[in-house]
Design a protein around this motif. Structure first.
Motif, PDB file in Angstrom:
ATOM      1  N   SER A   2      -9.472  -3.564   2.992  1.00  0.00           N
ATOM      2  CA  SER A   2      -8.732  -3.682   1.726  1.00  0.00           C
ATOM      3  C   SER A   2      -9.019  -5.012   1.040  1.00  0.00           C
ATOM      4  CB  SER A   2      -7.231  -3.499   1.973  1.00  0.00           C
ATOM      5  OG  SER A   2      -6.779  -4.408   2.964  1.00  0.00           O
ATOM      6  N   GLN A  12     -10.139  -3.179  -1.972  1.00  0.00           N
ATOM      7  CA  GLN A  12      -8.760  -3.320  -2.471  1.00  0.00           C
ATOM      8  C   GLN A  12      -7.709  -2.401  -1.840  1.00  0.00           C
ATOM      9  OE1 GLN A  12      -7.850  -5.960  -4.496  1.00  0.00           O
ATOM     10  NE2 GLN A  12      -9.975  -6.548  -4.186  1.00  0.00           N
ATOM     11  N   SER A  13      -7.879  -1.084  -1.915  1.00  0.00           N
ATOM     12  CA  SER A  13      -6.782  -0.203  -1.467  1.00  0.00           C
ATOM     13  C   SER A  13      -7.242   0.754  -0.367  1.00  0.00           C
ATOM     14  CB  SER A  13      -6.242   0.600  -2.647  1.00  0.00           C
ATOM     15  OG  SER A  13      -7.159   1.616  -2.989  1.00  0.00           O
ATOM     16  N   GLN A  33       0.857  -1.192   0.000  1.00  0.00           N
ATOM     17  CA  GLN A  33       0.000   0.000   0.000  1.00  0.00           C
ATOM     18  C   GLN A  33       0.888   1.235   0.000  1.00  0.00           C
ATOM     19  OE1 GLN A  33      -3.302  -0.005  -0.122  1.00  0.00           O
ATOM     20  NE2 GLN A  33      -3.969  -1.959   0.711  1.00  0.00           N
ATOM     21  N   SER A  82       1.345   3.289   2.046  1.00  0.00           N
ATOM     22  CA  SER A  82       1.152   3.587   3.467  1.00  0.00           C
ATOM     23  C   SER A  82       2.490   3.929   4.106  1.00  0.00           C
ATOM     24  CB  SER A  82       0.557   2.362   4.163  1.00  0.00           C
ATOM     25  OG  SER A  82       0.832   2.385   5.552  1.00  0.00           O
ATOM     26  N   THR A 111      -0.898  -5.744  -4.554  1.00  0.00           N
ATOM     27  CA  THR A 111      -1.758  -6.090  -3.421  1.00  0.00           C
ATOM     28  C   THR A 111      -1.120  -7.256  -2.660  1.00  0.00           C
ATOM     29  OG1 THR A 111      -3.083  -7.758  -4.556  1.00  0.00           O
ATOM     30  CG2 THR A 111      -3.851  -5.465  -4.725  1.00  0.00           C
TER      31      THR A 111
END
Length: 314
Positions: free
Chosen positions: A128, A159-160, A32, A34, A62
């Motif tokens: 996610s 997903q995200s 991600q 992130s 992913t």
């Protein structure tokens, strides 16, 4: 260098922590955009991979695709959460060899009309992908607050992390689990913080490093080089916030200083200075696995899922 080459006695003679990497071109996945992944970005941006003889290509995939890519030998290193545990329970010959965040660092944010986590009863929460660290965090936080996932609260997979934020803002779900920088965007949008999961101190895999057993055996010096770069990336991220924030801005695609600062502050306390895999984090993951889907988890031994010999040798 911050490393002491101790404990080399336990390591196969072919594996010298200072030896030249057997494979210099590597593909490193991350899950991600992130801030949790900042040390990996810093290792890349600050030339730490190059310092140890590696040309690292970072790929955003992913969690499940990342695990599949490593098993299929299309990627060298998996850097994410629990997906390799599921893969191994399904017969995949993979192991973890280190980790930077071995507890869940997420937050659940609710739409403006949702004031407490109890208000989510009968509603939907966005996550996610199934069984990713974020999904585990969502389920554990709901359970700790007396809500039964899939019964009291529906979990919708989008997903995200940016898509999770969009689903709350667009009214598709009443809440969602986010990581920084999207937590900061949620606050700016007037959403309500329902649970700060980092403060619950739940042992689990959020950012861990894994590869196939064959890879660990055939390319030990590449694994050492990777770990050295990551370890220095952690130290640099913690000691030099400016370098870390520059990497966050680039990879998380943020251009405003308050969001960058907030993202850094959300994760910096959680980057571990020891990269050894924590057995209690694996045991924690076992508890989150559906026994019907993975019956082998009942008799699984955490020791079979990780190899700390590389970290121990550094």
């Amino acid at each position: 260098s911050i490393f002491l080459a101790i404990g080399l006695a336990q390591v196969a003679p072919a594996a010298e922590p200072g030896g030249k990497p057997e494979k210099s071109d590597i593909v490193v996945t991350y899950a991600q955009p992130s801030g949790a992944f900042t040390p990996i970005w810093v290792a890349h941006e600050s030339g730490l991979f190059k310092k140890y003889g590696l040309n690292a290509n970072l790929q955003l995939l992913t969690p499940q695709v990342s695990a599949q890519a490593v098993i299929a030998e299309e990627a060298d290193f998996y850097t994410n959460g629990p997906d390799l545990i599921n893969a191994r329970l399904n017969g995949g010959q993979v192991k973890y060899f280190g980790g930077t965040i071995q507890q869940l660092v997420f937050q659940i944010w609710g739409a403006k009309e949702i004031k407490t986590i109890q208000d989510l009863k009968g509603k939907a929460v966005a996550a996610s992908t199934p069984r990713a660290a974020l999904d585990t965090a969502t389920r554990e936080a709901l359970k700790k607050n007396g809500l039964v996932p899939d019964k009291d609260v529906q979990i919708l997979y989008v997903q995200s992390v940016p898509a999770i934020l969009s689903s709350i803002l667009g009214g598709k779900t009443a809440a969602g689990t986010l990581s920084a920088p999207n937590t900061i965007k949620a606050k700016e949008s007037g959403l309500n913080l329902l649970v700060d999961i980092g403060k619950l101190n739940i042992p689990a895999f959020q950012v861990t490093y894994g590869a196939t057993e064959k890879y660990l055996k055939n390319y030990p010096n590449t694994v050492y080089a990777f770990l050295k770069a990551i370890a220095e990336g952690v130290v640099l991220s913690r000691n030099d916030p400016a370098v870390a924030k520059k990497a966050i801005a680039k990879y998380a695609k943020i251009d405003d200083a308050p969001t960058i600062d907030g993202t850094y502050d959300a994760f910096a306390p959680y980057w571990a200075m020891s990269l050894a895999v924590r057995p209690e984090a694996i045991r924690g993951q076992f508890e989150y696995i559906d026994e019907k889907e993975f019956p082998k988890v009942k008799s699984a031994d955490p020791k079979d899922f990780y190899d700390n010999s590389f970290v121990d040798a550094l």
